[in-house]
Design a protein around this motif. Structure first.
Motif, PDB file in Angstrom:
ATOM      1  N   SER A 262       1.067  -1.575   0.035  1.00 51.79           N
ATOM      2  CA  SER A 262      -0.417  -0.110  -0.156  1.00 51.79           C
ATOM      3  C   SER A 262       0.880   0.894   0.113  1.00 51.79           C
ATOM      4  O   SER A 262       1.832   1.318   0.417  1.00 51.79           O
ATOM      5  N   ALA A 263       0.558   2.063  -0.669  1.00 48.16           N
ATOM      6  CA  ALA A 263       0.519   3.865  -0.684  1.00 48.16           C
ATOM      7  C   ALA A 263       0.021   4.805   0.140  1.00 48.16           C
ATOM      8  O   ALA A 263      -0.780   5.185  -0.370  1.00 48.16           O
ATOM      9  N   GLY A 264       0.160   5.550   1.439  1.00 44.91           N
ATOM     10  CA  GLY A 264      -0.872   5.655   1.778  1.00 44.91           C
ATOM     11  C   GLY A 264      -2.355   6.003   1.936  1.00 44.91           C
ATOM     12  O   GLY A 264      -2.823   6.739   2.219  1.00 44.91           O
ATOM     13  N   HIS A 265      -2.521   4.119   1.559  1.00 43.61           N
ATOM     14  CA  HIS A 265      -3.898   4.754   1.645  1.00 43.61           C
ATOM     15  C   HIS A 265      -4.169   3.548   3.074  1.00 43.61           C
ATOM     16  O   HIS A 265      -3.526   3.291   3.306  1.00 43.61           O
ATOM     17  N   PRO A 266      -5.884   3.403   3.578  1.00 45.08           N
ATOM     18  CA  PRO A 266      -6.477   3.294   4.512  1.00 45.08           C
ATOM     19  C   PRO A 266      -6.121   1.739   4.100  1.00 45.08           C
ATOM     20  O   PRO A 266      -6.366   0.995   3.035  1.00 45.08           O
ATOM     21  N   GLU A 321     -14.663   8.915   6.021  1.00 43.54           N
ATOM     22  CA  GLU A 321     -15.001  10.250   6.635  1.00 43.54           C
ATOM     23  C   GLU A 321     -16.257  11.176   6.521  1.00 43.54           C
ATOM     24  O   GLU A 321     -16.018  11.446   5.399  1.00 43.54           O
ATOM     25  N   ILE A 322     -16.831  10.845   7.120  1.00 42.19           N
ATOM     26  CA  ILE A 322     -18.040  11.203   6.720  1.00 42.19           C
ATOM     27  C   ILE A 322     -18.536  12.237   7.970  1.00 42.19           C
ATOM     28  O   ILE A 322     -18.270  11.993   9.159  1.00 42.19           O
ATOM     29  N   THR A 323     -18.819  13.137   7.572  1.00 44.27           N
ATOM     30  CA  THR A 323     -19.966  14.465   9.166  1.00 44.27           C
ATOM     31  C   THR A 323     -20.721  13.741   9.104  1.00 44.27           C
ATOM     32  O   THR A 323     -21.707  14.032   8.982  1.00 44.27           O
ATOM     33  N   SER A 325     -24.533  14.091  11.875  1.00 44.08           N
ATOM     34  CA  SER A 325     -25.269  15.391  12.226  1.00 44.08           C
ATOM     35  C   SER A 325     -24.756  16.787  12.982  1.00 44.08           C
ATOM     36  O   SER A 325     -25.366  17.315  13.687  1.00 44.08           O
ATOM     37  N   ASP A 326     -23.638  15.836  14.322  1.00 45.89           N
ATOM     38  CA  ASP A 326     -23.645  16.353  15.092  1.00 45.89           C
ATOM     39  C   ASP A 326     -22.447  17.021  15.277  1.00 45.89           C
ATOM     40  O   ASP A 326     -21.690  17.917  15.970  1.00 45.89           O
ATOM     41  N   GLY A 327     -22.070  17.389  13.983  1.00 49.35           N
ATOM     42  CA  GLY A 327     -20.882  18.030  13.323  1.00 49.35           C
ATOM     43  C   GLY A 327     -19.333  16.939  13.281  1.00 49.35           C
ATOM     44  O   GLY A 327     -17.994  17.722  13.193  1.00 49.35           O
ATOM     45  N   THR A 328     -19.504  16.272  14.363  1.00 49.14           N
ATOM     46  CA  THR A 328     -18.460  15.405  14.055  1.00 49.14           C
ATOM     47  C   THR A 328     -17.853  14.235  13.485  1.00 49.14           C
ATOM     48  O   THR A 328     -18.378  14.311  12.523  1.00 49.14           O
ATOM     49  N   LEU A 329     -17.100  14.826  12.631  1.00 50.76           N
ATOM     50  CA  LEU A 329     -16.002  12.771  11.871  1.00 50.76           C
ATOM     51  C   LEU A 329     -16.751  11.965  12.040  1.00 50.76           C
ATOM     52  O   LEU A 329     -15.515  11.208  13.048  1.00 50.76           O
ATOM     53  N   TRP A 330     -16.554  10.664  11.427  1.00 48.15           N
ATOM     54  CA  TRP A 330     -17.249   9.691  11.631  1.00 48.15           C
ATOM     55  C   TRP A 330     -15.765   9.071  11.568  1.00 48.15           C
ATOM     56  O   TRP A 330     -14.697   9.787  11.278  1.00 48.15           O
ATOM     57  N   SER A 331     -15.436   7.699  12.541  1.00 49.64           N
ATOM     58  CA  SER A 331     -13.629   6.987  11.927  1.00 49.64           C
ATOM     59  C   SER A 331     -13.574   6.064  11.884  1.00 49.64           C
ATOM     60  O   SER A 331     -14.795   5.121  11.081  1.00 49.64           O
ATOM     61  N   LEU A 332     -11.989   5.706  10.678  1.00 50.05           N
ATOM     62  CA  LEU A 332     -12.100   4.784  11.184  1.00 50.05           C
ATOM     63  C   LEU A 332     -12.588   3.348  11.695  1.00 50.05           C
ATOM     64  O   LEU A 332     -12.651   2.092  10.795  1.00 50.05           O
ATOM     65  N   LYS A 363     -25.261  14.959   4.962  1.00 50.90           N
ATOM     66  CA  LYS A 363     -25.407  16.252   3.710  1.00 50.90           C
ATOM     67  C   LYS A 363     -25.922  15.537   2.563  1.00 50.90           C
ATOM     68  O   LYS A 363     -26.128  14.162   2.849  1.00 50.90           O
ATOM     69  N   GLU A 364     -26.835  16.059   2.012  1.00 55.81           N
ATOM     70  CA  GLU A 364     -27.442  15.467   0.105  1.00 55.81           C
ATOM     71  C   GLU A 364     -26.789  14.068   0.008  1.00 55.81           C
ATOM     72  O   GLU A 364     -27.005  13.209  -0.635  1.00 55.81           O
ATOM     73  N   ALA A 365     -25.480  14.748  -0.100  1.00 53.68           N
ATOM     74  CA  ALA A 365     -24.230  14.008  -0.959  1.00 53.68           C
ATOM     75  C   ALA A 365     -22.988  13.901  -0.719  1.00 53.68           C
ATOM     76  O   ALA A 365     -22.876  14.629   0.411  1.00 53.68           O
ATOM     77  N   PHE A 366     -22.193  12.883  -0.356  1.00 52.86           N
ATOM     78  CA  PHE A 366     -20.622  13.324   0.324  1.00 52.86           C
ATOM     79  C   PHE A 366     -19.710  13.656  -0.316  1.00 52.86           C
ATOM     80  O   PHE A 366     -19.674  14.156  -1.856  1.00 52.86           O
ATOM     81  N   ASP A 367     -19.170  14.230   0.211  1.00 53.46           N
ATOM     82  CA  ASP A 367     -18.456  15.466  -0.110  1.00 53.46           C
ATOM     83  C   ASP A 367     -16.628  14.362  -0.420  1.00 53.46           C
ATOM     84  O   ASP A 367     -16.609  14.890  -1.390  1.00 53.46           O
TER      85      ASP A 367
END
Length: 378
Positions: A262-266, A321-323, A325-332, A363-367
């Motif tokens: 892997s090269a910097g990938h999850p 990496e999904i925001t 509804s409470d404004g926090t970022l979901w985690s790996l 959000k309506e669509a993914f970032d």
């Protein structure tokens, strides 16, 4: 010819405005109440509306709010006609969506100047809206093109399925899997930094390069060699300053051995069900900088024996990496935990994952592009 709508319950004001504007060559229609004005606006879609603030029934602020929240009329320039001149009243008008004000008594030169300015802004808004729609159409076509390049799901000799959801801006996700020979399967997923065609084009270039095996002297069975060759070929100084992360693996179905780099990938996630209620989770990742960052980057191979009834997940960072509804970022970690807990039949597992992520997203669509590969080995 621009069409202008006048909304005023005062008949004399309507006649005055109509005559002034028709002398300037505009097509003018009139309404005597807020309700009638909204109906005529929806029917004729005027370029500009002049509306009295104080009227029985719906007043000018309410009419303005209704007009500005309707997508069909969003570019219509709205002028409030008023004898109110306090700062507080102006703030109320602007908050309702008004674009400009004309004070009573009406001065002809001021009216003409404000109308000309309003129509120029209306035309500019229309042009920007048209360009936005064209750009969105082109992005959708580009996303569909990338989708057309992706491989078909595989059911024999084992099951490979995927979900690919392009972001609204179109990102740089791309993946592929194909047989190097009858016993060795190559599989990879890459994610180019950034969004738009500038990110998509390098991804498509990598896919075409690997699929055609254009680098003739390269050992495609050795993942670390593949990453090194890609790093030599796609240095960011020559590729519009774009780098990408990638996970690349080769599976030997006879020995049940997976070689990967892997090269910097999850990390890829290998879930082995040792019993009906117990899952063993392995993170498959090797050290290595993203492809294109440094000319002398080193890549190494990792090895893993694939137990029976194991499932491998390869994904981009857009999957977690999904925001919320409470404004926090979901985690790996939370995403991996969800994968390890999947108990549904293989045909519905990815749908369950995708539905969960859609519900989680605020959000309506993914970032970012969202890509997930699932390989069910038995």
């Amino acid at each position: 010819m621009f069409q202008i709508l006048i909304i005023d319950d005062d008949h004399s004001i309507k006649i005055l405005l109509k005559r002034m504007l028709e002398k300037q060559g505009y097509k003018v229609i009139a309404a005597s109440s807020g309700e009638e004005g909204i109906e005529k606006a929806l029917d004729c879609r005027p370029a500009l509306i002049i509306c009295d603030w104080i009227m029985p029934g719906l007043n000018g602020l309410e009419v303005c709010h209704r007009i500005k929240t309707d997508p069909i009329l969003s570019t219509t320039f709205f002028i409030l006609l008023t004898s109110l001149d306090s700062v507080a009243d102006c703030v109320k008008g602007l908050d309702a969506g008004a674009d400009d004000f004309i004070s009573k008594p009406i001065e002809q030169n001021e009216l003409q100047a404000r109308v000309r300015a309003g129509l120029r802004l209306h035309q500019l808004s229309r042009d920007l809206q048209t360009q936005k729609l064209l750009l969105e159409t082109e992005m959708a076509e580009a996303a569909e093109y990338v989708r057309s390049l992706l491989p078909f799901p595989m059911s024999e000799p084992f099951n490979i399925n995927f979900r690919f959801i392009p972001s609204r801006q179109l990102g740089g996700d791309c993946f592929d899997y194909y047989w190097l020979d009858s016993d060795y399967l190559a599989i990879y997923l890459l994610d180019t930094a950034g969004h738009g065609l500038k990110a998509t084009l390098p991804s498509v270039s990598v896919l075409n390069l690997l699929r055609s095996r254009a680098l003739k002297s390269l050992n495609y069975y050795q993942p670390s060699d593949v990453l090194k060759a890609l790093n030599d070929t796609f240095q960011m100084n020559y590729q519009n300053d774009k780098y990408f992360t990638i996970w690349y693996g080769v599976y030997n179905r006879v020995k049940r051995q997976l070689t990967y780099a892997s090269a910097g990938h999850p990390p890829a996630i290998l879930v082995s069900h040792t019993s009906p209620n117990i899952s063993e989770v392995k993170h498959l990742k090797t050290p290595g900088m993203p492809v294109g960052m440094f000319p002398e980057a080193k890549y190494v191979d990792g090895y893993c024996y694939i137990e029976k009834f194991s499932t491998l997940y390869i994904f981009s960072d857009g999957a977690y990496e999904i925001t919320k509804s409470d404004g926090t970022l979901w985690s790996l970690d939370a995403f991996i935990q969800m994968l390890s807990n999947l108990q549904h039949p293989v045909n519905s597992q990815l749908d369950k994952v995708l539905n969960y992520l859609i519900d989680l997203n605020s959000k309506e669509a993914f970032d970012d592009d969202l890509s997930i590969l699932q390989i069910k080995f038995d």
